[in-house]
Design an enzyme around this catalytic site. Sequence first.
Site, PDB file in Angstrom:
ATOM      1  CG  ASP A  70      -9.498   2.330  -0.181  1.00 22.98           C
ATOM      2  OD1 ASP A  70      -9.037   1.194  -0.412  1.00 22.98           O
ATOM      3  OD2 ASP A  70      -8.870   3.199   0.457  1.00 22.98           O
ATOM      4  CG  ASP A 130      -2.213   0.699   1.050  1.00 21.02           C
ATOM      5  OD1 ASP A 130      -2.313   1.504   0.114  1.00 21.02           O
ATOM      6  OD2 ASP A 130      -3.137   0.452   1.843  1.00 21.02           O
TER       7      ASP A 130
HETATM    8  C1  GLA Z   1      -5.761   1.850   2.214  1.00 21.45           C
HETATM    9  C2  GLA Z   1      -6.158   0.686   1.350  1.00 21.45           C
HETATM   10  C3  GLA Z   1      -7.211  -0.118   2.054  1.00 21.45           C
HETATM   11  C4  GLA Z   1      -6.675  -0.606   3.383  1.00 21.45           C
HETATM   12  C5  GLA Z   1      -6.212   0.582   4.205  1.00 21.45           C
HETATM   13  C6  GLA Z   1      -5.491   0.130   5.464  1.00 21.45           C
HETATM   14  O1  GLA Z   1      -6.799   2.774   2.330  1.00 21.45           O
HETATM   15  O2  GLA Z   1      -6.598   1.120   0.106  1.00 21.45           O
HETATM   16  O3  GLA Z   1      -7.593  -1.214   1.261  1.00 21.45           O
HETATM   17  O4  GLA Z   1      -5.598  -1.489   3.160  1.00 21.45           O
HETATM   18  O5  GLA Z   1      -5.327   1.417   3.479  1.00 21.45           O
HETATM   19  O6  GLA Z   1      -5.062   1.169   6.230  1.00 21.45           O
END
Ligand code: GLA
Length: 725
Positions: free
Chosen positions: A544, A474
Site C-alpha cells: 500500500d 483483497d
Molecule cells: C487494502 C488494499 C488497498 C485498497 C484498500 C481498500 O488496503 O491494499 O489497495 O484496496 O484495501 O479498502
Amino acid sequence: MYITYDDSLRCFHLCNDRVSYIFRLAGGRYPLHVYWGPRVRRIRDDLLTRLSPYNYNDDTFSLHETPLDVLPQECPVFGGGDMREGMLDVIHADGTRMLDLQYAAYRIEEGKAPLPGMPSARGEGAKTLVLTLRDALSALEVELHYTIWPDMDIIARHMRVTNGGSANVLIERALSACVDFEKPGLSLTTLSGAWARERQMYTRPVVPGDQGTSTCRGASSVQTSPFMALSTMGTDEACGEVFAFALCYSGSFTASVTMDQHYLTRAMLGINPFNFSWDLAPGSTFVTPEAYLCYSSEGFGGMSRQFHTLVHEHITNSKYAKTERPILCNNWEATYFGFNEEKLLALASRAKDADIDLFVLDDGWFGHRDSDNSSLGDWYDDTRKLPGGLASLSEKIHAMGLKFGLWVEPEMISPDSDLYRAHPDWCIHAGDYPRIEARNQLVLDLSRQDVRDYMVGTISDALRRGNVDYVKWDMNRNINCWGSARLDAAHQRELGHRYILGLYDMMGRIVRQFPDVLFESCAGGGGRFDLALMTMMPQAWTSDDTDAWMRCRIQYGTSLVFPPSVMGAHVSAVPNHQTHRSTPLETRAAVAMGGTFGYELDLTKLPQEEIDQIRGINARVRSMQKLLLYGTFYRLRSPFNGNDCAWMSVSEDKREAVVTHVNAQACPHTKPMPLRLAGLDPELDYVDVDSGRIYGGDELMYHGMPLRKIDQGDYLTTQVVLRAL
Ligand code: GLA
C-alpha cells in the site's frame, strides 16, 4: 538431467547440467544428506564416511554407535536417535511420539504429480524421485518427493504422510523440507517488514542455536515472507554461494535454522507447527506444501534469476502470465470511499485521455460501505453511489474504450452486514470469547464448505454483473480468536491449514470460471505475496506504500524471489499519501516500471501538461513492457546499503536492456560513481536510445555507465534504454 540410485553406495543422485543433490541410506535404512551444490559426477565411498564426528562404518551402522543426532539427515524425526527438532512429529494413540522411519522403497516418475488440494509448480520436463520410508510398529508411511527440472537450479520437495495403521495418529508437525549443512560461516537472509514496509532484506551470521523466521497470523503476511537464504562468506549480488528456500503456501509457516553442537546447520521449512495439528485417520494421507530449494553460485542475483524462472515457467498459469499487461488506473487513492458514478466516470474519462487501458473500481461499491466499518459479505451494488449498478457503470466505461476492473474482498465479513446478521457463526471465532475485529471486520470460516459455496456464488455474480476484465482480490486482516463452529475439540488446531485449503478451493473455483479475466491478489498491500497464489493470480499488489523511494526498498526485497511481472506498482500523487514525500513524476514512473504498471491518483486534478507527460510515459512503458516484466533481472545497487538504488532487465538475446537508477537525497558537490551494469554481451556495442551515445557492453559492465548529476534535487532518476548496434 537424471535421477539415479547407486546400489553399491546406496546413494541417490538428482542432477541437471548445473546442480547435484545427493543423499544416501545409512546402513541401507536411514536417508542421510550428503551433498547439495554445483554438479558433481559422483561422491566416492570414502567421502561418504566422513558424515559423522564418530567412526562410521556403513556395513555395521548402528543407531547406538552413531546416533542420528550427529548425522545430516533428509527426514529427521523427533524422539528417536535425533534429539533436535525434525520434519515430522506425531502422537500415537497411546500418547507416545517415537518414530523409527526406515527406507522401504523408491520410484522415479516422469514429470511431477500435482499436490492434492494445494497449488504447486508444474512439472513439464521434470523428473521426480519418491522415497518411501516406513515406521514398522505404527505402519506410518512417509513419502519424500524430490523434483528436478532441466531449466533451473531448483529442486522441489514435499512430504506425504499416510496412516497405514488401525488407530488415528495426531500429526503435530509436518514440514516440507529439511537440509542439514556441513558448511562453516553461513549467513541467513530473510525478508521481514510491516504494513507499507514489506519485504525488507535482513542478513546476519548463523550462530549456534535457533534462528529463522515464521508467522502464526494465518497468512504469509506483511511481517515476513515464506523464504530464507543461507549464503557463504562474502556473498554479494554476483558472487558467492546461496542455498535458498521458498514455500508454495499462503498460511502460517516456519523457516528455521538451527546450528547444533557440531556446527551442523539444519534448515527447515513448512507449515508452522504452532497452532497446528492434524488428526490422521487410518488410510488417510496428509500432504505438505511444496518447498523450492534453490542453489546459486552467482550470489543473490543468480538465486533470484532461478526463482524468476520458476515463477515464469512453472508457477504463473493465467493467459496473462507471459503477455503484456494493461496499464491500469485504480480509484483508491483518488477517491477512497468518497465516490459516485459521476466522479468515477470523470476519472475514467481522464484515464482514457491519458492513454490508460483499464479502469479499476476499488473498495466501496457494495452494501452501504461509506467507510471500512460495514458491508463486507453484502456483495450487491450500492445504488446510492451507482444508480444503474455495476452493470451500467461497466457498460459506460467499456463504451469509453476502457477495460473495467473491480475490487472484492471475498474472505471477510463485517459485523454490520446482512450476511453476518443471517449467519453469525460463519466467521472464525473462539466460542463465546469476544470476536476481536481488525479494520472493523471478521474473517469468514473458509474451512466450511457452505461458506465457500455461498461466496463462490455471490462473488461470481458480481463479476458477471460487472462484466469485468480484471479483479483485485483483497484480504485485509490476519486471523485471531482461532476457532470454528464446525470443528470439534479434537480438530480445532486444523483450522489454519483448513482455512488455506478452503481458500485455494474457493479462489480456484472463481478464477477458473473467468479464464479471460486478469486477477491480482492483494492483502492490505503485500500481505500475502506468495508463490501459491501466483499459480492462480499472475500479479499481486506489492504494498500500500506507493512512495517511490519506499517502493525502491520494497521492490528490491521482493525481487529476491519474485520477478517484476508479478509485482503491482503504481504511480501515485505527491505529496505521497503514506510518507508525505514529494518525488518527481519521472521517478515515480521509473519505479512503477519495476512492476505491473499503473496509476492510483486523481487524474482529474492534474493539469493537461501532466496528462500529456503521462501519455508519453505510457508509450514508453508499452514500447518496453515485455523487457521490463520478463527480461533477465539484475539488481545493481541496494537501497539497504546507501543512498541510491539501481536495477536492470536484459532481453534473452542480450540485445536490449533497460537500466533504472534512483538517487535518494541530493548530496552537494558529489560525483556519482559509474554504475556497473550486468548481463550484457561484452562483445557488443549498445546505443543509449534516448541520447544516441554509444557504449561497449564490456565498458558498461566492467567500468560502468555514467549517471545523471545527483546534486540537483532529491529523488532523481536515470533511466537508460540500451539497444545493441
Ligand atoms: C487494502 C488494499 C488497498 C485498497 C484498500 C481498500 O488496503 O491494499 O489497495 O484496496 O484495501 O479498502
